[in-house]
Design a protein around this motif. Structure first.
Motif, short mmCIF file in Angstrom:
data_model
loop_
_atom_site.label_atom_id
_atom_site.label_comp_id
_atom_site.label_asym_id
_atom_site.label_seq_id
_atom_site.Cartn_x
_atom_site.Cartn_y
_atom_site.Cartn_z
N HIS A 198 10.37 -25.40 10.66
CA HIS A 198 11.03 -26.45 11.44
C HIS A 198 10.51 -27.84 11.11
CE1 HIS A 198 12.13 -23.00 14.04
NE2 HIS A 198 13.13 -23.77 14.43
N GLN A 199 11.40 -28.80 11.16
CA GLN A 199 10.98 -30.20 11.18
C GLN A 199 10.58 -30.51 12.62
OE1 GLN A 199 14.02 -33.01 10.08
NE2 GLN A 199 12.80 -34.78 10.77
N ALA A 200 9.45 -31.20 12.81
CA ALA A 200 8.95 -31.43 14.17
C ALA A 200 8.75 -32.92 14.45
CB ALA A 200 7.64 -30.68 14.40
N VAL A 201 8.99 -33.28 15.70
CA VAL A 201 8.70 -34.62 16.20
C VAL A 201 7.92 -34.45 17.50
CG1 VAL A 201 10.78 -35.61 15.17
CG2 VAL A 201 10.84 -34.80 17.54
N ALA A 202 7.34 -35.53 17.99
CA ALA A 202 6.57 -35.44 19.22
C ALA A 202 6.77 -36.71 20.05
CB ALA A 202 5.08 -35.25 18.92
N ILE A 208 7.62 -39.79 17.76
CA ILE A 208 6.64 -39.88 16.68
C ILE A 208 6.99 -38.85 15.62
CG2 ILE A 208 4.18 -39.61 16.13
CD1 ILE A 208 3.74 -40.40 19.17
N SER A 209 7.24 -39.34 14.40
CA SER A 209 7.69 -38.47 13.31
C SER A 209 7.01 -38.90 12.02
CB SER A 209 9.21 -38.55 13.17
OG SER A 209 9.66 -37.73 12.12
N PRO A 210 5.78 -38.45 11.80
CA PRO A 210 5.02 -38.88 10.62
C PRO A 210 5.52 -38.22 9.34
CG PRO A 210 3.80 -37.21 11.79
CD PRO A 210 5.01 -37.50 12.62
N SER A 211 5.18 -38.82 8.23
CA SER A 211 5.52 -38.24 6.93
C SER A 211 4.53 -37.13 6.59
CB SER A 211 5.45 -39.32 5.84
OG SER A 211 4.09 -39.75 5.69
N TYR A 233 -0.86 -32.47 17.32
CA TYR A 233 0.13 -31.46 17.67
C TYR A 233 1.11 -31.23 16.52
CZ TYR A 233 -1.43 -31.92 22.53
OH TYR A 233 -2.18 -31.93 23.68
N LEU A 234 1.49 -32.30 15.85
CA LEU A 234 2.43 -32.16 14.74
C LEU A 234 1.79 -31.48 13.54
CD1 LEU A 234 4.22 -35.59 15.11
CD2 LEU A 234 5.26 -33.34 15.41
#
Length: 276
Positions: free
Chosen positions: A190-194, A208-211, A179-180
């Motif tokens: 946008h910066q996104a998190v999930a 969840i916030s991957p590089s 999804y990210l």
């Protein structure tokens, strides 16, 4: 160009090709073959259209959240849960489905997770396949499908993708990563998190916030999965009698829970009814 010439990937396909760590013992490639290579055969198609109780509960729960926010006043009415149950036609469901979905609706009514959020996407869950995201890099290209339950804007302008769950299944981080990756193309500014949220247990996952580098790796992995699956489909089209060699079976006690156990020649539970 036929569909076999267009590689695609999704979290669902990823899970069919490579299981989560806790599912390796029960993983069966033949299930992927039935779902993705033989889905148009009458027997297979009929089995694919049969929804288990768990699937019905998940779909109705998602629809329930959608109805609460589509008719936002219902979250302030004493009979809001009953009204949503009517919109879902819960009375037509089995007792198990009805009772579990009602409990989900009551819990959400008491603690509406999305209330006050700047929601930019909230799906009913029955919209079907979304428009694919075309990913094209120098070394690969494929179509990415990502069906998101909900996307909203956090107070600090961060895009938050949330996936709703029911039952007791563990959260699979790979789904959030897909999804990210999709968000990187759909919402590039946008910066996104999930995160995940279990509607029955009222349990939140970690954020969840991957590089960028991690998402680059995920994109490459999905490209490889898309390529492998495309090759398998082509092999099957060329020689359908090699079905069990291309999509190798892994029979065992888990066959009991497979929707194809009654037509699979390798199933160890051919004569037993499907369990939900």
């Amino acid at each position: 160009m036929s569909s076999l010439d267009q590689p695609f990937a999704s979290y669902h396909l990823w899970s069919l090709v490579a299981p989560a760590a806790w599912q390796q013992r029960w993983h069966c490639q033949m299930r992927r073959g039935f779902i993705k290579a033989r889905q148009h055969e009458p027997q297979v198609k009929a089995l694919l259209t049969k929804a288990t109780a768990s699937q019905r509960i998940g779909l109705l729960a998602q629809k329930g959240i959608y109805e609460f926010h589509h008719h936002i006043h219902l979250l302030n009415q004493s009979d809001g849960v009953e009204k949503v149950a009517q919109l879902l036609r819960l009375s037509n469901s089995t007792d198990e489905v009805k009772q579990r979905v009602l409990q989900i609706l009551k819990k959400y009514y008491d603690e509406p997770l999305l209330l006050g959020k700047r929601i930019i996407l909230l799906t009913r869950g029955d919209e079907g396949f979304p428009k694919p995201i075309l990913i094209s890099q120098q070394r690969y290209h494929f179509r990415l499908y990502a069906v998101m339950d909900c996307v909203f804007i956090e107070s600090d302008s961060i895009l938050h993708i949330i996936d709703f769950k029911t039952g007791k299944s563990a959260f699979d981080r790979r789904q959030a990563l897909v999804y990210l990756l999709a968000a990187r193309y759909l919402y590039p500014r946008h910066q996104a998190v999930a995160s995940f949220y279990n509607l029955e247990l009222c349990k939140k996952s970690e954020i969840i916030s991957p590089s960028k580098d991690e998402l680059d790796i995920i994109e490459w992995e999905l490209a490889e999965i898309a390529k492998k699956h495309q090759q398998d489909l082509q092999k099957y089209q060329e020689k359908s009698s090699d079905f069990s060699k291309i999509f190798q079976p892994n029979p065992g006690s888990h066959c009991r829970f497979c929707p194809f156990n009654e037509i699979c020649e390798f199933s160890t539970f051919k004569d037993l009814p499907l369990q939900n």
